[in-house]
Design a protein around this motif. Structure first.
Motif, short mmCIF file in Angstrom:
data_model
loop_
_atom_site.label_atom_id
_atom_site.label_comp_id
_atom_site.label_asym_id
_atom_site.label_seq_id
_atom_site.Cartn_x
_atom_site.Cartn_y
_atom_site.Cartn_z
N PHE A 166 0.79 -1.24 0.00
CA PHE A 166 0.00 0.00 0.00
C PHE A 166 0.82 1.29 0.00
N ILE A 167 2.11 1.23 0.22
CA ILE A 167 2.92 2.44 0.26
C ILE A 167 3.52 2.65 -1.14
N GLU A 168 3.20 3.76 -1.74
CA GLU A 168 3.69 4.05 -3.09
C GLU A 168 4.51 5.34 -3.06
N THR A 169 5.82 5.17 -3.22
CA THR A 169 6.71 6.33 -3.29
C THR A 169 7.01 6.61 -4.75
N PHE A 170 7.10 7.86 -5.10
CA PHE A 170 7.31 8.28 -6.49
C PHE A 170 6.31 7.55 -7.39
N PRO A 171 5.01 7.81 -7.19
CA PRO A 171 3.96 7.09 -7.91
C PRO A 171 4.24 6.97 -9.41
N GLY A 172 4.11 5.74 -9.89
CA GLY A 172 4.34 5.45 -11.29
C GLY A 172 5.78 5.15 -11.63
N HIS A 173 6.70 5.35 -10.67
CA HIS A 173 8.12 5.14 -10.93
C HIS A 173 8.76 4.12 -10.01
N PHE A 174 8.04 3.67 -8.99
CA PHE A 174 8.60 2.74 -8.02
C PHE A 174 7.49 1.80 -7.58
N PRO A 175 7.77 0.51 -7.36
CA PRO A 175 6.71 -0.43 -6.95
C PRO A 175 6.07 -0.06 -5.62
N VAL A 176 4.88 -0.57 -5.42
CA VAL A 176 4.15 -0.39 -4.17
C VAL A 176 4.67 -1.42 -3.17
N TRP A 177 4.79 -1.02 -1.91
CA TRP A 177 5.39 -1.89 -0.89
C TRP A 177 4.66 -1.77 0.43
N ASN A 178 5.15 -2.47 1.46
CA ASN A 178 4.54 -2.44 2.79
C ASN A 178 5.62 -2.43 3.86
N VAL A 179 5.22 -2.43 5.11
CA VAL A 179 6.18 -2.40 6.23
C VAL A 179 7.08 -3.63 6.20
N ALA A 180 6.51 -4.80 5.95
CA ALA A 180 7.29 -6.03 5.91
C ALA A 180 8.38 -5.97 4.84
N ASP A 181 8.02 -5.50 3.65
CA ASP A 181 9.01 -5.37 2.57
C ASP A 181 10.18 -4.48 2.99
N SER A 182 9.87 -3.35 3.62
CA SER A 182 10.93 -2.42 4.02
C SER A 182 11.83 -3.04 5.07
N MET A 183 11.28 -3.84 5.98
CA MET A 183 12.09 -4.49 7.01
C MET A 183 12.98 -5.58 6.42
N ILE A 184 12.47 -6.30 5.44
CA ILE A 184 13.27 -7.33 4.77
C ILE A 184 14.46 -6.68 4.07
N VAL A 185 14.21 -5.60 3.35
CA VAL A 185 15.29 -4.92 2.63
C VAL A 185 16.29 -4.30 3.60
N CYS A 186 15.80 -3.58 4.61
CA CYS A 186 16.70 -2.95 5.58
C CYS A 186 17.48 -4.00 6.37
N GLY A 187 16.81 -5.07 6.78
CA GLY A 187 17.49 -6.15 7.50
C GLY A 187 18.56 -6.81 6.64
N GLY A 188 18.27 -6.99 5.36
CA GLY A 188 19.27 -7.56 4.45
C GLY A 188 20.49 -6.68 4.30
N ILE A 189 20.27 -5.38 4.19
CA ILE A 189 21.39 -4.44 4.07
C ILE A 189 22.24 -4.46 5.34
N VAL A 190 21.59 -4.45 6.51
CA VAL A 190 22.34 -4.47 7.77
C VAL A 190 23.09 -5.79 7.92
N ALA A 191 22.49 -6.91 7.52
CA ALA A 191 23.16 -8.21 7.60
C ALA A 191 24.43 -8.23 6.76
N VAL A 192 24.35 -7.68 5.56
CA VAL A 192 25.54 -7.62 4.70
C VAL A 192 26.62 -6.76 5.36
N PHE A 193 26.22 -5.63 5.93
CA PHE A 193 27.17 -4.75 6.60
C PHE A 193 27.83 -5.45 7.79
#
Length: 162
Positions: free
Chosen positions: A116-143
Motif C-alpha cells: 500500500f505504500i507508493e513512493t514516487f507514484p508510477g516510478h517505483f513499486p508499491v510496498w509495505n512495512v514487511a518489505d521495508s524491514m526485509i530490505v533494511c534487514g538484508g542491508i544491515v546483515a551484509v554490513f
C-alpha cells in the motif's frame, strides 16, 4: 513488534482504502494505494506466489534455528527485522485470499500480500512495512558480515574490516 506493526498497518489500510482511489499524502512523492501482490517484495516475480510462500517459510525456519546461537545485539535486531518482515508477508500468503478478503482461494499457499505504500507514484513499486524491514534487514546483515560481526557476539578482525 515489526510483525504487529505490519499486520496493523495492513488491516487499517484495507478497512479504509480498499476499493478507494489512492490517498495522496505528498503529491508526486507519497501516496497510499491498496494492491494485492502475488510476487515478492516490491512486486518482483509476480505470479510466483507458491514459490515465494515456500521460500518465506524456509527463511523463517532458518532465522529461528540461527537464533539459538545468537549472542549479538546487532544481529538480534537484524534477524528481528528479517523475521518480522518474513512473517508479515508469509501470513498474507497463508491466510489472505488472492483478491482480498471473502473470496475463495485458487489453491493452497496462493494468498496475496497487501502492499500500500507508493513512493514516487508510477516510478517505483508499491510496498509495505514487511518489505521495508526485509530490505533494511538484508542491508544491515551484509554490513555486519562485511565488518566481521558474528552471531555469537565475536568479531573477526582482518585487513578488510579492520
Amino acid at each position: 513488534m515489526i510483525y504487529g506493526l505490519d499486520l496493523l498497518t495492513k488491516t487499517l489500510v484495507l478497512r479504509t482504502l480498499e476499493g478507494e482511489p489512492p490517498l495522496v499524502v505528498i503529491p508526486g512523492l507519497l501516496q497510499f494505494r491498496v494492491i494485492f501482490n502475488s510476487g515478492a517484495a516490491f512486486s518482483i516475480g509476480t505470479g510466483m506466489t507458491f514459490v515465494f510462500t515456500l521460500v518465506a517459510t524456509g527463511v523463517v525456519v532458518a532465522i529461528l534455528r540461527t537464533a539459538r546461537k545468537l549472542r549479538s545485539l546487532p544481529w538480534a535486531i537484524t534477524l528481528g527485522m528479517l523475521l518480522g518482515g518474513a512473517l508479515g508477508n508469509l501470513t498474507d500468503r497463508l491466510l489472505r485470499y488472492p483478491a482480498g478478503f471473502g473470496r475463495p482461494a485458487s489453491g493452497q499457499l496462493q494468498g496475496h500480500v497487501v502492499d500500500f505504500i507508493e513512493t514516487f507514484p508510477g516510478h517505483f513499486p508499491v510496498w509495505n512495512v514487511a518489505d521495508s524491514m526485509i530490505v533494511c534487514g538484508g542491508i544491515v546483515a551484509v554490513f555486519l558480515a562485511w565488518r566481521g560481526y558474528q552471531i555469537d557476539g565475536t568479531r573477526e578482525v582482518s585487513a578488510k574490516n579492520g
